[in-house]
Design an enzyme around this catalytic site. Structure first.
Site, PDB file in Angstrom:
ATOM      1  N   PRO A  80      33.151  53.928  51.311  1.00  0.00           N
ATOM      2  CA  PRO A  80      32.383  54.829  50.446  1.00  0.00           C
ATOM      3  C   PRO A  80      31.176  55.393  51.199  1.00  0.00           C
ATOM      4  O   PRO A  80      30.602  54.717  52.050  1.00  0.00           O
ATOM      5  CB  PRO A  80      31.931  53.916  49.295  1.00  0.00           C
ATOM      6  CG  PRO A  80      32.010  52.526  49.820  1.00  0.00           C
ATOM      7  CD  PRO A  80      33.021  52.512  50.928  1.00  0.00           C
ATOM      8  N   GLY A  84      25.708  51.848  51.631  1.00  0.00           N
ATOM      9  CA  GLY A  84      25.168  50.696  52.366  1.00  0.00           C
ATOM     10  C   GLY A  84      26.218  50.008  53.209  1.00  0.00           C
ATOM     11  O   GLY A  84      26.002  48.912  53.706  1.00  0.00           O
ATOM     12  N   SER A  88      27.844  56.305  57.926  1.00  0.00           N
ATOM     13  CA  SER A  88      27.388  57.217  58.991  1.00  0.00           C
ATOM     14  C   SER A  88      27.598  56.592  60.365  1.00  0.00           C
ATOM     15  O   SER A  88      28.026  57.262  61.304  1.00  0.00           O
ATOM     16  CB  SER A  88      25.928  57.619  58.792  1.00  0.00           C
ATOM     17  OG  SER A  88      25.064  56.506  58.916  1.00  0.00           O
ATOM     18  N   ALA A  89      27.349  55.291  60.494  1.00  0.00           N
ATOM     19  CA  ALA A  89      27.534  54.634  61.800  1.00  0.00           C
ATOM     20  C   ALA A  89      29.012  54.595  62.173  1.00  0.00           C
ATOM     21  O   ALA A  89      29.376  54.818  63.333  1.00  0.00           O
ATOM     22  CB  ALA A  89      26.966  53.225  61.768  1.00  0.00           C
ATOM     23  N   ASP A 131      23.854  48.960  62.406  1.00  0.00           N
ATOM     24  CA  ASP A 131      25.080  49.563  61.866  1.00  0.00           C
ATOM     25  C   ASP A 131      26.018  50.042  62.972  1.00  0.00           C
ATOM     26  O   ASP A 131      27.216  49.743  62.951  1.00  0.00           O
ATOM     27  CB  ASP A 131      24.732  50.778  60.986  1.00  0.00           C
ATOM     28  CG  ASP A 131      24.165  50.381  59.640  1.00  0.00           C
ATOM     29  OD1 ASP A 131      23.659  49.259  59.526  1.00  0.00           O
ATOM     30  OD2 ASP A 131      24.225  51.207  58.713  1.00  0.00           O
TER      31      ASP A 131
HETATM   32  O1  PMV Z   1      22.193  51.113  53.804  1.00  0.00           O
HETATM   33  P1  PMV Z   1      22.504  51.318  55.241  1.00  0.00           P
HETATM   34  O2  PMV Z   1      23.953  51.116  55.565  1.00  0.00           O
HETATM   35  O3  PMV Z   1      21.981  52.622  55.726  1.00  0.00           O
HETATM   36  O4  PMV Z   1      21.796  50.139  56.049  1.00  0.00           O
HETATM   37  C1  PMV Z   1      20.421  50.197  56.330  1.00  0.00           C
HETATM   38  C2  PMV Z   1      19.922  48.913  56.927  1.00  0.00           C
HETATM   39  C3  PMV Z   1      18.402  48.901  57.121  1.00  0.00           C
HETATM   40  O5  PMV Z   1      18.056  47.617  57.623  1.00  0.00           O
HETATM   41  C4  PMV Z   1      17.695  49.133  55.804  1.00  0.00           C
HETATM   42  C5  PMV Z   1      17.953  49.969  58.098  1.00  0.00           C
HETATM   43  C6  PMV Z   1      18.323  49.695  59.540  1.00  0.00           C
HETATM   44  O6  PMV Z   1      18.231  50.646  60.320  1.00  0.00           O
HETATM   45  O7  PMV Z   1      18.635  48.545  59.912  1.00  0.00           O
END
Ligand code: PMV
Length: 290
Positions: A80, A84, A88-89, A131
């Site tokens: 999705p 989270g 994107s990664a 990520d």
């Molecule tokens: O929610 P996501 O998948 O963008 O993960 C972010 C993780 C953070 O620790 C909040 C940011 C990071 O760069 O590690």
């Protein structure tokens, strides 16, 4: 001629946000992928709807890995978006790998992660790198910003469920919100960082000795810190409640929070199936690690 690459999704087991401030974190790859296909084109074009950030990230990665952007980009993902799980990664890693193939280069996981980081910076401002590292390497990793990731060994199988509470807040803004709290309340924040480091140490040891009950407790403790940072939502709270009432050993926000996914630890495969069934309306699915 077409070139293809893929990258995993990820879930942060312990340490989101704190990793941005130099603490260690633990993350795991989720066995769901994003695949990018590149074909030659007169100039950069996309076979799917996308925003300016994705276009800019794509340009940065293709310039770096293939020395030009004259490609058509297509993407398919089992993950999705904005949940989270590192969409994107996974996209940036998949694109780096496909771009390298188009340029006739062989790149390893470390290089794919590094190139993908150029794109992650466009998406997220000041990402920790957790990520793109997981998206490239897979597995289970101990991570600290600026250091090489360390693969962790799980002493047995752990059974997880991921449920999606809906669109999450923008990572960039949530990271800034936490940075604001650090500035306003430096003492509380440094206590939280120390607490998070303790949770990481205990989690590494629980993973190594296959102590799922302890790991679940630690996930809950990590979630309590994230709640204090204002990153939970009523839907996340409901998902956690349903999971815990149905035998989960622990459940937490995974990723930036403000919506997005909840990572749940079950006692065994059957327990994971049951919890995923109860959380069907949140697109829940189960998988195991170790
Ligand atoms: O929610 P996501 O998948 O963008 O993960 C972010 C993780 C953070 O620790 C909040 C940011 C990071 O760069 O590690």
């Amino acid at each position: 001629m077409e070139w293809e690459g893929s990258g995993y999704g990820k879930a942060i087991l312990i340490g989101e946000h704190f990793v941005v401030h130099g603490a260690r974190g633990i993350a795991l790859a989720v066995p769901r992928k994003t695949t990018v296909r590149l074909g030659k084109a007169p100039s950069l074009r996309f076979g799917f709807e996308c925003g300016e950030l994705l276009k800019e990230a794509t340009r940065a990665i293709l310039e770096r890995v293939a020395g030009g952007t004259d490609f058509e980009v297509n993407v398919e993902s089992e993950l999705p978006v904005s949940a989270g799980m590192g969409w994107s990664a996974s996209y940036c890693v998949a694109l780096a790998r496909a771009g390298a193939k188009a340029a006739g280069k062989e790149i390893g996981d470390g290089e794919a992660a590094e190139i993908a980081f150029e794109g992650e910076k466009v998406f997220h401002g000041r990402p920790s790198g957790i990520d793109n590292t997981l998206a490239a390497f897979g597995g289970l990793m101990l991570f600290r910003k600026g250091e090489g990731p360390k693969a962790l060994e799980a002493g047995g199988q752990f059974h997880f469920v991921i449920a999606n509470s809906g669109k999450k807040g923008a990572t960039k803004e949530l990271v800034e919100k936490v940075a604001g709290m650090k500035e306003r309340e430096p003492e509380i924040f440094s206590w939280m960082v120390r607490e998070e480091e303790r949770i990481v140490d205990e989690a590494v040891s629980a993973l190594g000795r296959a102590d799922a009950a302890k790991l679940g407790e630690l996930m809950d403790a990590n979630n309590a810190l994230l709640e204090r940072l204002g990153l939970s939502t009523p839907i996340i709270d409901d998902i956690r409640k349903i999971a815990l009432e149905n035998g989960a050993l622990g459940a937490k926000i995974t990723g930036a929070g403000g919506g997005g996914c909840v990572l749940i630890l079950a006692a065994d495969a059957e327990g994971a199936k049951k919890i995923a069934g109860k959380l069907k309306e949140y697109g829940a699915f189960e998988f195991s690690v170790g």
